[in-house]
Write a protein that holds these residues in place. Structure first.
Motif, PDB file in Angstrom:
ATOM      1  N   MET A   1       0.893  -1.059  -0.049  1.00 52.96           N
ATOM      2  CA  MET A   1       0.048  -0.126   0.045  1.00 52.96           C
ATOM      3  C   MET A   1       0.978   1.352   0.176  1.00 52.96           C
ATOM      4  N   ARG A   2       0.424   2.324  -0.821  1.00 56.06           N
ATOM      5  CA  ARG A   2       1.502   3.390  -0.870  1.00 56.06           C
ATOM      6  C   ARG A   2       0.440   4.715  -0.436  1.00 56.06           C
ATOM      7  N   LEU A   3       0.899   5.433   0.556  1.00 50.04           N
ATOM      8  CA  LEU A   3       0.331   6.551   1.034  1.00 50.04           C
ATOM      9  C   LEU A   3       1.089   7.757   0.349  1.00 50.04           C
ATOM     10  N   TYR A  21      -3.036  10.599  -0.851  1.00 51.96           N
ATOM     11  CA  TYR A  21      -3.497   9.710  -1.895  1.00 51.96           C
ATOM     12  C   TYR A  21      -3.237   8.324  -1.411  1.00 51.96           C
ATOM     13  N   VAL A  22      -4.205   7.468  -1.362  1.00 44.82           N
ATOM     14  CA  VAL A  22      -3.897   6.024  -1.007  1.00 44.82           C
ATOM     15  C   VAL A  22      -4.204   5.093  -2.239  1.00 44.82           C
ATOM     16  N   ASP A  23      -3.135   4.616  -2.362  1.00 43.49           N
ATOM     17  CA  ASP A  23      -3.150   3.546  -3.651  1.00 43.49           C
ATOM     18  C   ASP A  23      -3.223   4.578  -4.916  1.00 43.49           C
ATOM     19  N   PHE A  27      -7.601  10.428  -1.069  1.00 42.46           N
ATOM     20  CA  PHE A  27      -8.253  10.335   0.321  1.00 42.46           C
ATOM     21  C   PHE A  27      -8.418  11.400   1.327  1.00 42.46           C
ATOM     22  N   LEU A 104      -8.418   6.715   7.991  1.00 40.69           N
ATOM     23  CA  LEU A 104      -7.186   6.277   7.283  1.00 40.69           C
ATOM     24  C   LEU A 104      -6.514   5.069   8.175  1.00 40.69           C
ATOM     25  N   VAL A 108      -5.977   1.261   6.538  1.00 41.59           N
ATOM     26  CA  VAL A 108      -4.412   0.830   6.589  1.00 41.59           C
ATOM     27  C   VAL A 108      -4.400  -0.540   7.442  1.00 41.59           C
ATOM     28  N   VAL A 118       3.640  -0.921   4.046  1.00 45.76           N
ATOM     29  CA  VAL A 118       2.907   0.400   3.923  1.00 45.76           C
ATOM     30  C   VAL A 118       4.018   1.422   3.665  1.00 45.76           C
TER      31      VAL A 118
END
Length: 123
Positions: A1-3, A21-23, A27, A104, A108, A118
């Protein structure tokens, strides 16, 4: 997962507005104190209980710093000592509203439980 935090220009008051942004999907809005912001780069995220917030939060492993996390607040100059504020609404570039940190963490948390990586990427 990329924040991914995409920062905007600092305001004259000293806040740094941005977007989280989340993936790849928007967000929330972010706000950081320009004097205490985390450096641009890629960092590991982890979960940790925050006694101040009385809840688990998404923390960011910033070398040389401790207790850097995503949490709620309205003005980074008042509500943060180097953390990233996250909220649903941006009222002005210096003021956000509607704490999004619990949402959030809920998003996650399954990755943390599965011991998946993450990453927090700050631009």
């Amino acid at each position: 997962m990329r924040l991914v935090i995409k920062r905007e220009n600092a305001t004259t008051a000293g806040n740094v507005p941005g977007r989280l942004y989340v993936d790849g999907r928007f967000f929330a809005y972010t706000l950081e104190n320009n004097a205490l912001k985390i450096p641009a780069g890629t960092f590991q995220a982890y979960d940790r209980f925050s006694p101040t917030n009385a809840a688990y939060k998404v923390h960011i492993d910033v070398p040389g710093r401790q207790w850097i996390m995503f949490h709620g607040g309205n003005d980074a100059l008042v509500d943060s000592i180097g953390c990233v504020l996250v909220a649903r609404n941006r009222i002005t570039p210096d003021y956000i509203q509607g704490n999004a940190s619990d949402e959030l963490y809920a998003l996650v948390k399954p990755k943390f439980e599965a011991v998946d990586t993450v990453k927090v990427i700050v631009k």
